[in-house]
Design a protein around this motif. Structure first.
Motif, PDB file in Angstrom:
ATOM      1  N   MET A   1      37.250 -67.187  13.324  1.00 22.77           N
ATOM      2  CA  MET A   1      37.358 -65.963  14.138  1.00 22.77           C
ATOM      3  C   MET A   1      36.291 -64.946  13.747  1.00 22.77           C
ATOM      4  N   ILE A   2      36.027 -64.838  12.434  1.00 22.18           N
ATOM      5  CA  ILE A   2      35.004 -63.911  11.945  1.00 22.18           C
ATOM      6  C   ILE A   2      34.021 -64.692  11.086  1.00 22.18           C
ATOM      7  N   SER A   3      32.743 -64.531  11.361  1.00 23.53           N
ATOM      8  CA  SER A   3      31.702 -65.178  10.573  1.00 23.53           C
ATOM      9  C   SER A   3      30.705 -64.127  10.117  1.00 23.53           C
ATOM     10  N   GLY A  46      43.970 -66.302  12.698  1.00 25.46           N
ATOM     11  CA  GLY A  46      45.332 -66.228  12.215  1.00 25.46           C
ATOM     12  C   GLY A  46      45.472 -66.095  10.716  1.00 25.46           C
ATOM     13  N   GLU A  47      44.358 -65.903  10.017  1.00 26.40           N
ATOM     14  CA  GLU A  47      44.392 -65.810   8.556  1.00 26.40           C
ATOM     15  C   GLU A  47      44.521 -64.354   8.108  1.00 26.40           C
ATOM     16  N   LEU A  48      45.233 -64.147   6.998  1.00 27.57           N
ATOM     17  CA  LEU A  48      45.262 -62.849   6.353  1.00 27.57           C
ATOM     18  C   LEU A  48      44.314 -62.935   5.160  1.00 27.57           C
ATOM     19  N   PHE A  49      43.136 -62.372   5.330  1.00 27.98           N
ATOM     20  CA  PHE A  49      42.027 -62.492   4.378  1.00 27.98           C
ATOM     21  C   PHE A  49      41.897 -61.169   3.634  1.00 27.98           C
ATOM     22  N   VAL A  50      41.965 -61.215   2.316  1.00 26.35           N
ATOM     23  CA  VAL A  50      41.926 -60.000   1.503  1.00 26.35           C
ATOM     24  C   VAL A  50      40.579 -59.864   0.815  1.00 26.35           C
ATOM     25  N   ILE A  51      39.987 -58.673   0.918  1.00 26.85           N
ATOM     26  CA  ILE A  51      38.784 -58.335   0.153  1.00 26.85           C
ATOM     27  C   ILE A  51      39.221 -57.426  -0.989  1.00 26.85           C
ATOM     28  N   MET A  52      38.964 -57.860  -2.205  1.00 31.87           N
ATOM     29  CA  MET A  52      39.485 -57.166  -3.372  1.00 31.87           C
ATOM     30  C   MET A  52      38.345 -56.814  -4.323  1.00 31.87           C
ATOM     31  N   ILE A 210      43.641 -60.951  10.154  1.00 29.02           N
ATOM     32  CA  ILE A 210      43.683 -59.681   9.421  1.00 29.02           C
ATOM     33  C   ILE A 210      42.704 -59.725   8.255  1.00 29.02           C
ATOM     34  N   VAL A 211      41.880 -58.681   8.148  1.00 31.43           N
ATOM     35  CA  VAL A 211      41.056 -58.489   6.959  1.00 31.43           C
ATOM     36  C   VAL A 211      41.599 -57.243   6.262  1.00 31.43           C
ATOM     37  N   PHE A 212      42.059 -57.417   5.056  1.00 37.93           N
ATOM     38  CA  PHE A 212      42.808 -56.391   4.336  1.00 37.93           C
ATOM     39  C   PHE A 212      42.062 -56.056   3.046  1.00 37.93           C
ATOM     40  N   VAL A 213      41.711 -54.798   2.874  1.00 38.91           N
ATOM     41  CA  VAL A 213      40.990 -54.356   1.676  1.00 38.91           C
ATOM     42  C   VAL A 213      41.965 -53.713   0.699  1.00 38.91           C
ATOM     43  N   THR A 214      41.842 -54.074  -0.568  1.00 39.39           N
ATOM     44  CA  THR A 214      42.674 -53.460  -1.601  1.00 39.39           C
ATOM     45  C   THR A 214      41.954 -53.534  -2.943  1.00 39.39           C
ATOM     46  N   HIS A 215      42.315 -52.609  -3.836  1.00 41.50           N
ATOM     47  CA  HIS A 215      41.851 -52.698  -5.218  1.00 41.50           C
ATOM     48  C   HIS A 215      42.975 -53.188  -6.122  1.00 41.50           C
ATOM     49  N   LEU A 217      45.300 -55.938  -7.479  1.00 38.60           N
ATOM     50  CA  LEU A 217      45.296 -57.390  -7.588  1.00 38.60           C
ATOM     51  C   LEU A 217      46.633 -58.003  -7.184  1.00 38.60           C
ATOM     52  N   ASN A 218      47.728 -57.398  -7.596  1.00 36.95           N
ATOM     53  CA  ASN A 218      49.036 -57.946  -7.250  1.00 36.95           C
ATOM     54  C   ASN A 218      49.257 -57.927  -5.737  1.00 36.95           C
ATOM     55  N   GLU A 219      48.776 -56.859  -5.083  1.00 39.37           N
ATOM     56  CA  GLU A 219      48.879 -56.783  -3.628  1.00 39.37           C
ATOM     57  C   GLU A 219      48.050 -57.879  -2.977  1.00 39.37           C
ATOM     58  N   ALA A 220      46.840 -58.074  -3.490  1.00 40.78           N
ATOM     59  CA  ALA A 220      45.974 -59.125  -2.946  1.00 40.78           C
ATOM     60  C   ALA A 220      46.610 -60.494  -3.091  1.00 40.78           C
ATOM     61  N   MET A 221      47.172 -60.756  -4.278  1.00 41.95           N
ATOM     62  CA  MET A 221      47.776 -62.054  -4.539  1.00 41.95           C
ATOM     63  C   MET A 221      49.017 -62.274  -3.669  1.00 41.95           C
ATOM     64  N   ARG A 222      49.740 -61.214  -3.402  1.00 35.82           N
ATOM     65  CA  ARG A 222      50.971 -61.333  -2.612  1.00 35.82           C
ATOM     66  C   ARG A 222      50.681 -61.548  -1.129  1.00 35.82           C
ATOM     67  N   LEU A 223      49.656 -60.873  -0.619  1.00 38.92           N
ATOM     68  CA  LEU A 223      49.421 -60.885   0.816  1.00 38.92           C
ATOM     69  C   LEU A 223      48.438 -61.958   1.275  1.00 38.92           C
ATOM     70  N   GLY A 224      47.423 -62.218   0.489  1.00 36.23           N
ATOM     71  CA  GLY A 224      46.289 -62.968   0.995  1.00 36.23           C
ATOM     72  C   GLY A 224      46.503 -64.459   1.128  1.00 36.23           C
ATOM     73  N   ASP A 225      46.166 -65.014   2.309  1.00 44.89           N
ATOM     74  CA  ASP A 225      46.018 -66.464   2.415  1.00 44.89           C
ATOM     75  C   ASP A 225      44.836 -66.896   1.548  1.00 44.89           C
ATOM     76  N   ARG A 226      43.756 -66.109   1.633  1.00 43.72           N
ATOM     77  CA  ARG A 226      42.622 -66.269   0.724  1.00 43.72           C
ATOM     78  C   ARG A 226      42.150 -64.882   0.298  1.00 43.72           C
ATOM     79  N   ILE A 227      41.446 -64.845  -0.831  1.00 36.86           N
ATOM     80  CA  ILE A 227      40.989 -63.586  -1.409  1.00 36.86           C
ATOM     81  C   ILE A 227      39.505 -63.690  -1.706  1.00 36.86           C
TER      82      ILE A 227
END
Length: 391
Positions: A1-3, A46-52, A210-215, A217-227
């Motif tokens: 979906m995003i490249s 359909g992925e929840l991708f986290v940038i941490m 979804i692209v989700f930004v967080t600092h 780590l626990n939030e990233a690990m809980r939410l992200g399909d990939r990080i």
């Protein structure tokens, strides 16, 4: 979906009218250090991708370049096959209105508009008629638990409720892509947890990209399909939470994840082993008993030819069936086992390990037996806490 390919952003100092000239002049200077440095990644539909990353890592800059709120210095961004970097202003507005929506850290809601009017704002900008946008905004508010608050002004809401309004506005537009810039960082821990739960619930239902930004780590690990872990504008590692915990790319990532509770991140798939003993439903109990005894096991899983799980049987039941002259396992009680799916976290499977004659089974969505988790394997995985090896 995003490249995204080699996406770079260098902020030009205020007052510098000739950006290219300044870049040439500052080519060897430290001031030219990019906020984002040749960042490349893909996000599946359909992925929840986290940038941490920590503050200054470039994560928010990258997110905002995905809809050109920040103009890239160089590189490419494609969303659903459309090149955003070269998109004309009219096309970019259309994409922002229909394909991409953003949820900000500080809610970005209008204090003079009601909750319903805020939720409907994106549709209003798009030119949707009053009746339709009211209906869609109302449905979105219901989804986020604010159905009874539609006519209230935001000043009457808590921080968590205001963030729900921002999420409802994004959902009302039915955009395929949601960009979320540290949306929960200003919330109290309990409210933050509730919002994470809500997002996971909505994602299970709607499967947005979804692209989700967080600092955090626990939030990233809980939410992200990939990080994607960033540092100083560069991508350090991309992977699932389990992959990053098990094989950190370097010392920075290893230090970053050293305090993570592995039981809340590592999944059954990561620690499972090949099933030691399996038998078919047509197996003679005496043959199955010999197989189990030779392996010094306490029981065996019963599977069909394609690996579909039928059940499990203990060595005691096999012995009883053999003495009784039973000729196959069909018709016997094969219920003495427990299973989990491959994505189950260790903390959720710990109470199940070691409770049956066979190890805890791991099955896929088609109920095929793909692995087992002996008690020793679980203990070994938990013992790696704080002693992660480097890749």
């Amino acid at each position: 979906m995003i490249s995204v390919r080699e996406l770079t952003k260098i902020y030009i100092p205020p007052g510098e009218k000739k950006a290219k000239r300044w870049l040439r002049r500052a080519a060897s200077a430290d001031e030219r250090r990019p906020a984002a440095d040749q960042v490349s990644f893909d996000v599946k539909r359909g992925e929840l991708f986290v940038i941490m990353g920590l503050s200054g890592s470039g994560k928010s800059t990258v997110l905002r370049m995905l809809n050109r709120l920040v103009e890239p210095t160089s590189g490419a961004v494609e969303v659903d096959g459309t090149d955003l970097v070269s998109a004309a202003p009219r096309d970019l507005r259309r994409i922002r209105n229909s394909t991409i929506n953003m949820v900000f850290q500080h809610f970005a809601i209008f204090p003079h508009r009601t909750v319903l009017e805020n939720a409907a704002y994106g549709l209003q900008v798009r030119g949707v008629d009053v009746k339709e946008r009211t209906a869609r905004a109302t449905a979105a508010l219901e989804r986020v638990g604010l159905g009874d608050w539609s006519h209230v002004l935001p000043s009457s809401l808590s921080g968590g409720m205001r963030q729900r309004v921002g999420l409802a506005r994004a959902l009302a537009t039915d955009a395929e892509v949601l960009l979320m810039d540290e949306p929960y960082s200003a919330l109290d821990p309990l409210i933050r947890r509730d919002m994470q739960d809500l997002l996971l619930e909505l994602q299970e239902q709607l499967r947005k990209t979804i692209v989700f930004v967080t600092h955090d780590l626990n939030e990233a690990m809980r939410l992200g399909d990939r990080i994607m872990v960033m540092r100083d504008g560069k991508v350090i590692q991309v992977g699932t939470g389990s992959e990053i915990l098990s094989c950190p790319a370097d010392d920075y990532v290893a230090d970053f994840v050293s305090d993570v509770d592995r039981s809340r991140v590592v999944t059954a798939e990561t620690v499972m082993q090949e099933p030691l003993i399996t038998v078919g439903p047509d197996h003679h109990p005496a043959d199955a008993l010999e197989k189990v005894a030779n392996a010094e096991a306490h029981g065996a899983y019963v599977v069909t030819g394609d690996g579909t799980l039928v059940g499990a049987i203990s060595v005691e039941r096999l012995a009883t069936a053999t003495k009784s002259g039973v000729t196959s396992l069909q018709g016997l009680d094969l219920t003495e086992f427990k299973t989990v799916e491959e994505g189950t976290r260790l903390m959720d499977l710990m109470p199940l390990v070691g409770t049956c004659s066979v190890p805890l089974g791991v099955v896929d969505k088609s109920r095929r037996l793909i692995g087992v988790i002996p008690r020793a394997a679980l203990l070994k995985a938990l013992a790696h806490e704080g002693s992660t090896s480097h890749a």
